[in-house]
Scaffold this motif. Structure first.
Motif, short mmCIF file in Angstrom:
data_model
loop_
_atom_site.label_atom_id
_atom_site.label_comp_id
_atom_site.label_asym_id
_atom_site.label_seq_id
_atom_site.Cartn_x
_atom_site.Cartn_y
_atom_site.Cartn_z
N ASP A 131 6.59 56.67 -16.38
CA ASP A 131 8.02 55.94 -16.89
C ASP A 131 8.56 54.75 -16.35
OD1 ASP A 131 7.74 57.44 -19.67
OD2 ASP A 131 9.15 58.70 -19.10
N TYR A 132 7.84 55.14 -14.73
CA TYR A 132 8.28 53.88 -13.94
C TYR A 132 8.29 52.81 -14.24
CZ TYR A 132 9.63 51.96 -9.16
OH TYR A 132 9.52 51.39 -8.41
N GLN A 133 9.57 51.77 -13.48
CA GLN A 133 9.59 50.26 -14.01
C GLN A 133 10.48 49.94 -12.37
OE1 GLN A 133 7.21 48.06 -15.66
NE2 GLN A 133 6.79 50.21 -16.49
N PRO A 134 9.38 49.44 -11.49
CA PRO A 134 10.33 48.39 -11.28
C PRO A 134 11.49 47.86 -11.24
CG PRO A 134 8.01 47.91 -10.56
CD PRO A 134 8.15 48.45 -12.01
N PHE A 135 12.87 47.25 -10.19
CA PHE A 135 14.38 47.19 -10.79
C PHE A 135 13.45 45.65 -11.48
CE2 PHE A 135 15.61 50.09 -7.37
CZ PHE A 135 16.04 50.60 -8.62
N LYS A 136 12.58 44.78 -10.86
CA LYS A 136 12.27 42.94 -11.05
C LYS A 136 10.91 43.06 -12.05
CE LYS A 136 14.44 40.83 -7.35
NZ LYS A 136 14.38 40.50 -6.28
N GLU A 137 10.63 43.21 -13.15
CA GLU A 137 9.89 42.63 -14.49
C GLU A 137 8.72 41.94 -13.64
OE1 GLU A 137 10.90 40.68 -17.49
OE2 GLU A 137 12.33 42.79 -18.23
N ASP A 138 7.15 42.54 -12.86
CA ASP A 138 6.27 41.17 -12.40
C ASP A 138 6.01 41.58 -11.50
OD1 ASP A 138 5.57 40.59 -15.61
OD2 ASP A 138 6.78 38.57 -14.99
N VAL A 139 7.08 42.61 -10.66
CA VAL A 139 6.15 43.37 -9.56
C VAL A 139 6.08 43.88 -8.79
CG1 VAL A 139 7.83 43.40 -7.21
CG2 VAL A 139 8.62 41.04 -8.70
N GLN A 140 4.54 44.46 -8.89
CA GLN A 140 4.64 46.30 -8.15
C GLN A 140 5.60 46.38 -6.95
OE1 GLN A 140 0.21 45.40 -9.29
NE2 GLN A 140 0.45 43.65 -8.12
N LEU A 141 5.11 47.52 -7.01
CA LEU A 141 5.45 48.08 -5.93
C LEU A 141 4.67 48.66 -4.83
CD1 LEU A 141 8.19 49.83 -4.43
CD2 LEU A 141 7.75 52.23 -6.04
N ARG A 142 4.46 48.18 -2.97
CA ARG A 142 3.76 48.04 -2.79
C ARG A 142 3.64 49.02 -2.01
NH1 ARG A 142 -1.06 45.24 -2.16
NH2 ARG A 142 -0.15 43.70 -3.56
N PHE A 143 2.89 50.27 -1.30
CA PHE A 143 2.95 51.66 -0.67
C PHE A 143 2.10 51.23 0.35
CE2 PHE A 143 4.80 53.43 -4.18
CZ PHE A 143 6.17 53.98 -3.74
N MET A 144 1.42 50.50 1.73
CA MET A 144 0.94 50.81 2.80
C MET A 144 0.98 52.16 3.80
SD MET A 144 0.48 47.48 5.97
CE MET A 144 1.47 48.28 6.26
N LEU A 145 -0.16 52.79 3.74
CA LEU A 145 -0.46 54.02 4.53
C LEU A 145 -0.83 53.23 5.95
CD1 LEU A 145 -0.43 54.57 1.72
CD2 LEU A 145 -1.80 57.11 2.59
N TYR A 146 -0.53 54.06 6.72
CA TYR A 146 -0.53 53.76 8.13
C TYR A 146 -0.96 55.76 9.03
CZ TYR A 146 3.49 53.55 10.69
OH TYR A 146 4.95 54.34 11.17
N GLY A 147 -1.08 55.15 10.27
CA GLY A 147 -0.81 56.39 11.14
C GLY A 147 -2.06 56.41 11.91
N PRO A 148 -2.63 57.79 12.73
CA PRO A 148 -3.89 57.15 13.34
C PRO A 148 -4.79 58.10 12.32
CG PRO A 148 -2.83 60.00 13.10
CD PRO A 148 -1.16 58.97 12.33
N ALA A 149 -6.38 57.51 13.16
CA ALA A 149 -7.27 57.17 12.29
C ALA A 149 -7.98 58.98 11.99
CB ALA A 149 -8.54 56.87 13.37
N GLY A 150 -8.09 58.87 10.75
CA GLY A 150 -9.11 60.68 9.94
C GLY A 150 -7.86 61.84 9.85
#
Length: 293
Positions: free
Chosen positions: A34-53
């Motif tokens: 059911d989740y929807q961002p606060f602004k229409e037509d906007v995708q919530l973007r998660f970027m994963l970072y960290g050590p290799a492996g």
């Protein structure tokens, strides 16, 4: 002879030190649907970072599998730790129903390495957070993406920019500073890279959370029973160790209740993982749950 009652392992506490997300799988999954961002037509973007492996790609596959109701492996992951496996900037959108997608996106990047001249370039991570890096860009550890590169986005939209930064740290190595350990992470170069990324995210107003992965390798009792995750003495201390060494705010560290050994049992038992929305400079906001089964 009296009745014999098995005693808990000395490495497992009799009570959970944090309430586990057990028994609410259907409810939590519905919240995500059911989740929807606060602004229409906007995708919530998660970027994963960290050590290799560290398990960035595996985490994306786990979320993808749960939300699609079947085992998926779109984000290629290496089963062995031999440096970074992901070489390109990859975007993963999760199908919802035919013709629609969930309103959030996961971005997987090349891993950070212990040495300054290897792994993803910190400046590339900063540009990606600003939305200047397009899907498919191949990272170069010794040079930053140029503006004339075909994968450089000169005019990023709000959807192109990163909204939540997710630091993925392997629970079986986080907090270690042993020069004789081949999986030693916390070198001076690594800490410098991590600090640069976090400061840049703070300057951009991007909230951050940390996820401890490979918890079954860190604590065998969790590998035997995933519901021991919040009873494990080892995992209870791990966020504090990571906070001291990296440092990452204690309230923003989450041991996911999904482990490597549980992948083959995903269809047989229920488990949960909650990724919380964090307000910058404040306590966790309402949870955005992900249920793994």
């Amino acid at each position: 002879m009296g009745n014999f009652q098995s005693r808990p392992s000395p490495k497992v506490l009799p009570q959970e030190w944090r309430n586990g997300p057990w028994g609410n799988k259907a409810r939590d999954l519905q919240i995500v649907k059911d989740y929807q961002p606060f602004k229409e037509d906007v995708q919530l973007r998660f970027m994963l970072y960290g050590p290799a492996g560290a398990g960035k790609s595996s985490f994306i596959n786990a979320v993808d599998s749960v939300l699609r109701g079947k085992i998926t492996n779109r984000a290629a992951a290496d089963a062995l730790f031999h440096g970074t496996f992901t070489k390109k900037y990859r975007e993963y959108k999760i199908p919802k129903v035919p013709g629609t997608q969930y309103p959030f996106v996961f971005n997987d990047i090349m891993g950070l390495e212990k040495d300054a001249s290897t792994g993803v370039c910190v400046e590339d991570i900063k540009l990606a957070m600003k939305g200047h890096v397009k899907n498919g860009y191949k990272f170069n550890p010794i040079s930053v993406i140029s503006e004339d590169n075909q994968h450089y986005n000169r005019d990023p939209s709000l959807s192109d920019k990163v909204h939540v930064l997710v630091c993925v740290i392997p629970g079986n190595t986080a907090g270690l500073k042993d020069d004789n350990n081949p999986s030693q992470l916390l070198t001076e170069d690594f800490e410098t890279k991590l600090r640069e990324v976090r400061l840049a995210a703070s300057d951009m107003g991007i909230p951050e959370i940390a996820i401890l992965t490979k918890i079954d390798e860190a604590c065998p009792e969790v590998g035997e029973d995933i519901q021991n995750v919040y009873k494990s003495k080892y995992l209870k201390n791990k966020p504090w160790e990571t906070h001291i060494d990296l440092p990452l705010h204690l309230a923003r560290q989450l041991p996911p209740t999904f482990s490597k050994s549980s992948a083959s049992r995903m269809k047989e038992r229920s488990m949960g993982h909650k990724a919380y929305k964090i307000q910058k400079g404040g306590p966790p906001g309402p949870p955005l749950p992900f249920c793994l089964q």
